[in-house]
Design an enzyme around this catalytic site. Structure first.
Site, short mmCIF file in Angstrom:
data_model
loop_
_atom_site.label_atom_id
_atom_site.label_comp_id
_atom_site.label_asym_id
_atom_site.label_seq_id
_atom_site.Cartn_x
_atom_site.Cartn_y
_atom_site.Cartn_z
N HIS A 155 -7.03 -6.23 -0.08
CA HIS A 155 -5.87 -5.34 -0.05
C HIS A 155 -4.76 -5.86 0.84
O HIS A 155 -3.59 -5.58 0.61
CB HIS A 155 -6.35 -3.96 0.41
N ASP B 7 -2.33 14.21 12.98
CA ASP B 7 -2.53 15.57 12.47
C ASP B 7 -1.84 15.75 11.13
O ASP B 7 -2.42 16.31 10.19
CB ASP B 7 -1.99 16.60 13.48
N SER C 151 0.84 -1.20 0.00
CA SER C 151 0.00 0.00 0.00
C SER C 151 0.88 1.26 0.00
O SER C 151 1.64 1.48 -0.93
CB SER C 151 -0.95 -0.05 1.20
#
Length: 306
Positions: free
Chosen positions: A287, A228, A132
């Site tokens: 996946h 964040d 990924s």
């Protein structure tokens, strides 16, 4: 509300077949490059685990995906070290696991981390295996520095930009919204967090992955991910930096039959950048091939090494 923490483990210098430690590259501070304006990305210190083996043959180096860690490959890494006799490295990407945090989440920065890190350990050229997000980092590293990569294995990812992935936005937002009372034991905190995440994340395996990142540090419960920065730079994570020169080495694209991340429309770009690419689909997989079909995943790697 939970926040991220910069946590790490001290190097282990005892005897054994493996060690968990840090690279010695510099730490990225808040003034580091954001991957824009042409500035060179500044590498960060990476946490890793190295299983010993034959130092003559290229080592296997595993790169995990978004929200993951080096621990995702624990079982596979141990089995392949035993079956192949090679050194096997698993490493936490920046802003993940026990590696240091940085405001830069670009693939250029993640590639630069490895360009500095792998030679320090004497692991180049290596067999680079990325899943990924880690697959995109692996592809970029191979394209930028082909002399560092003996061969490349990409698990269920393409060298293209994905314009939207609502699941990733949902997952990160859900993690940032978790609210756990103070002084709750970690085991109970994970149960409470799982209840809150289940309202928006139906996949129990995905929730388990997310909850591995809930840890205790300095008496507080924190996310060890830099959520964040991930939320701010999801566009970079979904993209792939434009490249011109192809990687000339052997390459395997290992695809999940029911996954959307390697589509026939991506094949021309795959062939352009990786002219020696082989395409292999694992039946009935999605996946996370290494997790759902570990035997098939390892068999594909072993066959590709021959």
């Amino acid at each position: 509300m939970l926040c991220w923490a910069r946590t790490w483990r001290l190097p282990q210098r005892g005897l054994g077949l493996s060690r968990t430690s840090f690279s010695t590259v510099p730490v990225a501070h808040s003034s580091s490059s954001s991957g824009q304006g042409g500035a060179d990305p500044r590498p960060v210190r990476l946490s890793y685990k190295l299983l010993d083996g034959d130092a003559v043959r290229p080592a296997l180096v595993f790169l995990h995906g978004l929200l993951g860690s080096k621990n995702n490959f624990n079982s596979v890494a141990k089995a392949l070290a035993q079956h192949t006799g090679r050194r096997v490295l698993t490493v936490d990407a920046r802003n993940h696991g026990d590696s240091f945090h940085s405001p830069d989440m670009s693939y250029e920065a993640m590639s630069q981390d490895l360009q500095d890190f792998l030679p320090q350990l004497g692991l180049v050229p290596c067999v680079l295996i990325g899943h990924s997000m880690g697959g995109k980092t692996a592809m970029l590293l191979a394209l930028q520095r082909p002399e560092l990569v003996e061969r490349l294995i990409v698990e269920d990812m393409s060298p293209v930009e994905f314009t939207s992935d609502p699941n990733i936005h949902t997952y990160i937002a859900a993690m940032r919204a978790i609210d756990i009372p103070d002084k709750v034991p970690l085991s109970h905190a994970r149960k409470l967090a799982d209840e809150q995440l289940s309202r928006v994340v139906q996949d129990i395996n995905m929730r388990k992955l997310m909850l591995t990142n809930l840890v205790e540090a300095d008496g507080r419960l924190v996310w060890r991910l830099n959520l964040d920065t991930m939320a701010k730079h999801l566009d970079k994570i979904l993209a792939f930096p434009p490249q011109q020169e192809p990687f000339p080495g052997p390459t395997l694209f290992l695809c999940g039959e029911h996954s959307k991340y390697v589509h026939p429309s991506h094949y021309p770009e795959i062939r352009r950048l990786f002219p020696q690419a082989q395409m292999q689909t694992v039946p009935n997989s999605g996946h996370w091939i290494h997790a759902s079909h570990p035997q098939e995943f390892m068999a594909a790697i072993r066959d590709f090494l021959v």
